[in-house]
Scaffold this active site. Structure first.
Site, mmCIF file in Angstrom:
data_model
loop_
_atom_site.group_PDB
_atom_site.id
_atom_site.type_symbol
_atom_site.label_atom_id
_atom_site.label_comp_id
_atom_site.label_asym_id
_atom_site.label_seq_id
_atom_site.Cartn_x
_atom_site.Cartn_y
_atom_site.Cartn_z
ATOM 1 C CG ASP A 151 -14.113 3.664 -6.295
ATOM 2 O OD1 ASP A 151 -14.302 4.488 -5.369
ATOM 3 O OD2 ASP A 151 -13.038 3.072 -6.471
ATOM 4 C CE1 TYR A 167 -3.960 2.133 0.249
ATOM 5 C CE2 TYR A 167 -2.671 3.318 1.896
ATOM 6 C CZ TYR A 167 -3.763 3.247 1.051
ATOM 7 O OH TYR A 167 -4.650 4.291 0.998
ATOM 8 C CB SER A 179 -7.060 2.682 -2.714
ATOM 9 O OG SER A 179 -7.447 4.012 -2.522
ATOM 10 C CG HIS A 238 -12.315 2.870 -2.759
ATOM 11 N ND1 HIS A 238 -11.670 3.119 -3.955
ATOM 12 C CD2 HIS A 238 -11.359 2.972 -1.795
ATOM 13 C CE1 HIS A 238 -10.393 3.374 -3.725
ATOM 14 N NE2 HIS A 238 -10.173 3.283 -2.435
#
Length: 709
Positions: A644, A483, A561, A679
């Site tokens: 999203d 991430y 993301s 999302h």
């Protein structure tokens, strides 16, 4: 004008062609219109030929047609993958276990969610006492035929007579707030709309505080920028039009505001932020003085310099965790009933960062991160350290909800090879006992979880978790996840899809790269703004380490993301290193991300595209703008969803169109677009299983994974 556009749900096409006859190289991509859109930004000409794909799929027939054609192609391709059926069956089996949330006690009632296994959404239950039989209160599985309407947050009222809850539809960030009578199970005539990024906070039993934005213009609810958030009070039995404005900043439209209430109901705490950074202003409203002072807010912290997270309050005294003067956080206290009181340190900063804090009974319960794994310690309210909470192995902990005076609290512990077990902690004795533990369809002891450390490009020591079957000792196809942003810490957690990959003989690796919060503020700062390249270097170094140490034969990368941005960036920078990539709901156009919904908040991590210094950094790694035509690329599957409204799907649409137009070799570059999903949160179980099966079958094909015999 709103067009009557209908987009069908994603579904793979089932073919009868023998597997050995399938050609798995890049298919013929659908034609995508390319426009002559060029802008000059800070002296550089920037082409944006697919800008039309930014349009909302609900309102633009051409975008909807593009989505249909891309999904048809991807569905046909995925149906040919040899491991797709195996993954779907095994992931479905591994999902089929009981899942509980940590119970919350109000009055004599205990509230928690429970999923029997394959339910699309988790229902809410109540017990009239800890040993009583559970009673179903809310079953979101009855709300929509496709299972895509979810029970989001919920809060029982102080005496447990009512439940305040929010509804999430189709994965959107917008919420509808409702109230349920616990005794009768009947929904009250309460409905609040246009809530987003909100806490839910009871004010006694009379009503609640929530945060909302103005209703957007028609057709703009999934794309318009979010400004003018305000805190309101809704009194039960009145329409939303009569809700009282509690706190707003019309002179600063970009400020965000959330409200919480201390366990004793004395104080409402308004926390104001300006983006995603943990830099807050804090105000307190004395709810006991509302008759004379109304919603008057008393300033406690101003300046947006540090994080201030309310722990709880007793009477006039409040406790906060803060990184002021302590990058890894400390606990401080102030007495608002004493005009001469100043902030006093209760628990000083320690070597590990604080990850959570609560007051239960007469104790502070603090959770810490040690190399991205959980520790839990207890202190008395003056800061004297007491016995730790004994946890089992490398894992994650959550819960510890409660209030001053409670004799008990509940917490959850999980790891890569163990789904969440819920424990009851006796505050007085410090002893933990199992409240709920799932029966499993695999042997946790057959899975090895280890943590190792490697050196990044600049020598920084970075941890990586490696998870594999005990009997897999040589190099194996490896799925590397990351991430690296927004102060988010990745800790060990259980996922059926990851376990299926491991059972098939693969390795799962999670790298705790910079940009996250695993080591406090310095770790976050080391991976954002001008330091963003460190994030990509850390992830690339993780893949190189896994290969050099004979853990990985081939590496497939995955992230969602900000992690989708990560995948897009590293594939551009080192296409030779990876066999395949999955960029999930990623931020792919770094020059325009701040133009939609919540994108304006992300400038704290990314910088401002309209400022030259920031633009020059963003331009170097923006996935959409740095695709290297003429270079052999790994196989890539992009995944997104039409609802999203956090990272709008136009990011993924444009990036995919650019991949397909470039000369990148024979491997496929596809996009999978889910409908009635957002999302990630609120996604129904059946859609999660389908999506994970498609992704892992694709990554496994190109990383060399084969189904167990």
């Amino acid at each position: 004008m709103r067009l009557p556009v209908v987009v069908t749900a994603f579904a793979a096409v089932v073919l009868s062609v023998p597997l050995q006859a399938q050609d798995m190289t890049a298919p013929q991509y659908p034609e995508t219109r390319r426009d002559d859109v060029v802008e000059t930004l800070f002296g550089e000409q920037i082409a944006d030929p697919y800008r039309w794909l930014e349009n909302d799929v609900r309102n633009d027939a051409e975008v909807a047609d593009w989505v249909e054609r891309q999904n048809a192609l991807t569905g046909t391709y995925l149906a040919k993958l040899p491991m797709r059926d195996w993954f779907k069956q095994r992931i479905g089996q591994l999902y089929d276990f009981e899942r509980f949330s940590t119970p919350v006690k109000r009055g004599n009632r205990y509230f928690y969610t429970r999923n029997s296994g394959l339910q699309n959404q988790s229902p809410l239950y109540v017990r009239e006492g800890l040993e009583a039989e559970p009673r179903l209160l809310i079953d979101p599985n009855t709300w929509a035929n496709d299972g895509a309407t979810a029970l989001d947050a919920w809060r029982a009222s102080p005496n447990g007579s009512k439940v305040l809850y929010s509804v999430q539809d189709g994965g959107s960030d917008w919420r509808i707030i409702r109230v349920l009578d616990v005794a009768t199970g009947q929904q009250l005539n309460e409905e609040v709309r246009w809530a987003k990024f909100t806490d839910l906070a009871w004010v006694g039993e009379e009503g609640f505080l929530y945060s909302r934005f103005p209703e957007p213009e028609q057709g703009q609810d999934f794309q318009a920028l979010n400004y003018d958030q305000a805190v309101y009070f809704h009194r039960l039995g009145t329409p939303q039009s009569e809700d009282q404005l509690v706190y707003s900043t019309p002179a600063n439209r970009d400020y965000n505001h959330s409200a919480t209430v201390t366990s004793d109901g004395r104080w409402a705490i308004i926390t104001t932020s300006v983006g995603t950074d943990a830099r807050y202003e804090v105000r307190a409203i004395d709810l006991a003085a509302r008759d004379t002072q109304g919603w008057a807010a008393r300033e406690l912290v101003t300046g947006f310099d540090n994080a201030w997270n309310l722990v709880d309050g007793v009477g006039g005294r409040l406790w906060f965790s803060t990184n002021k003067g302590a990058p890894r956080y400390r606990v401080v206290s102030v007495d608002l009933d004493n005009p001469a009181s100043d902030w006093a340190e209760i628990v000083p900063e320690k070597e590990q960062p604080i990850d959570g804090a609560s007051i239960v009974g007469d104790r502070l319960v603090l959770s810490y991160l040690k190399d991205a794994t959980a520790l839990a310690r207890t202190f008395d309210l003056s800061g004297k350290e007491l016995a730790p909470v004994e946890l089992t192995g490398l894992g994650s902990v959550s819960g510890f909800t409660g209030k001053p005076g409670d004799p008990e609290t509940f917490y959850s512990f999980s790891s890569f090879n163990r789904p969440a077990t819920i424990y009851r902690l006796n505050v007085a004795t410090g002893e933990s006992s199992v409240f709920a533990q799932p029966e499993l369809k695999f042997d946790p002891e057959s899975i090895v979880v280890e943590q190792r450390f490697y050196a990044s490009r600049d020598g920084t020591r970075v941890p990586v978790f490696i998870v594999r079957r005990k009997d897999v000792t040589g190099p194996a196809p490896t799925l590397l996840y990351g991430y690296g942003g927004f102060d988010v810490s990745l800790t060990p957690s259980f996922a059926p899809s990851r376990l299926a990959w491991i059972e098939a003989g693969g390795v799962f690796a999670l790298a705790n790269i910079r940009g996250g919060g695993e080591y406090g503020k310095a770790w976050h700062d080391g991976g954002r703004l001008n330091n963003k390249q460190n994030v990509f270097d850390d992830f690339i170094a993780a893949a190189e380490f896994l290969k050099a140490e004979n853990v990985a034969s081939q590496v497939a990368v995955q992230g969602g993301s900000n992690g989708g941005l990560l995948v897009g960036a590293v594939v551009n920078q080192r296409p030779d290193l990876f066999a395949a990539g999955n960029a999930q709901v990623g931020v792919m156009d770094m020059l325009r991300f701040d133009r939609w919904t919540a994108g304006r908040y992300w400038v704290d991590d990314y910088g401002y595209p309209d400022r030259e210094a920031d633009f020059k950094v963003l331009r170097t790694y923006s996935p959409y703008h740095n695709i290297r035509s003429g270079t052999e690329y790994p196989a890539v599957i992009v995944t997104t969803a039409d609802t999203d409204d956090r990272v709008v799907p136009g990011h993924s649409f444009k990036y995919t169109a650019a991949l397909q137009a470039a000369d990148l070799g024979d491997k496929p570059h596809l996009i999978r677009i889910e409908t009635r999903a957002g999302h990630g949160s609120g996604k129904p179980t059946d859609k999660a299983i389908e999506e994970a099966s498609d992704i892992l079958a694709f990554l496994g094909k190109w990383a060399g994974l084969t189904a167990p015999q």
